[in-house]
Design a protein around this motif. Sequence first.
Motif, PDB file in Angstrom:
ATOM      1  N   TYR A 107      -5.556   3.391   3.822  1.00  0.00           N
ATOM      2  CA  TYR A 107      -4.528   4.418   4.428  1.00  0.00           C
ATOM      3  C   TYR A 107      -3.787   3.425   5.138  1.00  0.00           C
ATOM      4  O   TYR A 107      -2.429   3.528   5.049  1.00  0.00           O
ATOM      5  CB  TYR A 107      -5.119   5.394   5.366  1.00  0.00           C
ATOM      6  N   ILE A 108      -4.165   2.438   5.848  1.00  0.00           N
ATOM      7  CA  ILE A 108      -3.298   1.329   6.649  1.00  0.00           C
ATOM      8  C   ILE A 108      -2.228   0.781   5.628  1.00  0.00           C
ATOM      9  O   ILE A 108      -1.071   0.658   6.188  1.00  0.00           O
ATOM     10  CB  ILE A 108      -4.314   0.368   7.396  1.00  0.00           C
ATOM     11  N   ASP A 109      -2.782   0.327   4.563  1.00  0.00           N
ATOM     12  CA  ASP A 109      -2.036  -0.492   3.730  1.00  0.00           C
ATOM     13  C   ASP A 109      -0.701   0.615   3.334  1.00  0.00           C
ATOM     14  O   ASP A 109       0.736   0.096   3.272  1.00  0.00           O
ATOM     15  CB  ASP A 109      -2.548  -0.662   2.123  1.00  0.00           C
ATOM     16  N   GLU A 110      -0.935   1.791   3.023  1.00  0.00           N
ATOM     17  CA  GLU A 110      -0.102   2.957   2.469  1.00  0.00           C
ATOM     18  C   GLU A 110       0.933   2.970   3.950  1.00  0.00           C
ATOM     19  O   GLU A 110       2.086   2.992   3.609  1.00  0.00           O
ATOM     20  CB  GLU A 110      -0.722   4.255   2.398  1.00  0.00           C
ATOM     21  N   PHE A 111       0.496   3.208   4.839  1.00  0.00           N
ATOM     22  CA  PHE A 111       1.299   3.295   6.264  1.00  0.00           C
ATOM     23  C   PHE A 111       2.428   2.061   6.261  1.00  0.00           C
ATOM     24  O   PHE A 111       3.361   2.339   6.780  1.00  0.00           O
ATOM     25  CB  PHE A 111       0.705   3.641   7.335  1.00  0.00           C
ATOM     26  N   GLU A 112       1.874   0.958   6.037  1.00  0.00           N
ATOM     27  CA  GLU A 112       2.422  -0.209   6.348  1.00  0.00           C
ATOM     28  C   GLU A 112       3.624  -0.252   5.183  1.00  0.00           C
ATOM     29  O   GLU A 112       4.656  -0.598   5.360  1.00  0.00           O
ATOM     30  CB  GLU A 112       1.585  -1.435   6.101  1.00  0.00           C
ATOM     31  N   LEU A 113       3.265   0.156   3.891  1.00  0.00           N
ATOM     32  CA  LEU A 113       4.452   0.305   2.955  1.00  0.00           C
ATOM     33  C   LEU A 113       5.383   1.252   3.018  1.00  0.00           C
ATOM     34  O   LEU A 113       6.541   1.150   3.019  1.00  0.00           O
ATOM     35  CB  LEU A 113       3.800   0.341   1.668  1.00  0.00           C
ATOM     36  N   ASN A 114       4.883   2.461   3.705  1.00  0.00           N
ATOM     37  CA  ASN A 114       5.776   3.709   3.643  1.00  0.00           C
ATOM     38  C   ASN A 114       6.044   4.607   5.070  1.00  0.00           C
ATOM     39  O   ASN A 114       6.499   5.670   4.790  1.00  0.00           O
ATOM     40  CB  ASN A 114       5.253   4.723   2.307  1.00  0.00           C
ATOM     41  N   THR A 167       4.987   7.293   7.515  1.00  0.00           N
ATOM     42  CA  THR A 167       4.288   8.896   6.922  1.00  0.00           C
ATOM     43  C   THR A 167       5.194   9.144   5.877  1.00  0.00           C
ATOM     44  O   THR A 167       5.071  10.434   5.692  1.00  0.00           O
ATOM     45  CB  THR A 167       4.482   9.669   8.403  1.00  0.00           C
ATOM     46  N   ASP A 168       6.100   8.783   5.170  1.00  0.00           N
ATOM     47  CA  ASP A 168       6.990   9.309   4.081  1.00  0.00           C
ATOM     48  C   ASP A 168       6.102  10.062   3.102  1.00  0.00           C
ATOM     49  O   ASP A 168       6.580  11.065   2.484  1.00  0.00           O
ATOM     50  CB  ASP A 168       7.691   8.314   3.540  1.00  0.00           C
TER      51      ASP A 168
END
Length: 136
Positions: free
Chosen positions: A119-126, A128-129
């Motif tokens: 999830y952290i990886d996802e948040f760093e990329l995007n 909360t989009d």
Amino acid sequence: MTIELSAKEFRRLLDMVFIGNWVLNSTRGDDRFEDYDNVESKLFALCKNTPMESLVEEYQGKSVPSQAFNDGGIHEAIVNYEDNIFYDVLAEELARRDMGYPEITSRNYDELVSRMEDYIDEFELNGTDNIIVGAE
């Protein structure tokens, strides 16, 4: 008690006291921890008649951090902290949800951490989009 600090150390202490009081009192409305307000006021009062005088002003008979202090970047540090905590807490809550909200033990801790990291990886990329709330 006497503490000897350089001007730079004292300035850092003011930052830490302000941040600590912010964390403790900023969401409490009228139910503030006054002892912390009083300690903050006492320390900021020490700025009077010094080169740091611009960091303090009087409000309702108390010494408080001035607008110059508030505008000096301290809130950016708080916002940065809040952003990091927001994503960490959100990642943990989502990971726990995905796991069915089990009690975390040594047997499932690594799975929790792995899911949180995803999830952290996802948040760093995007940011909360890609978060969807509610049923589609």
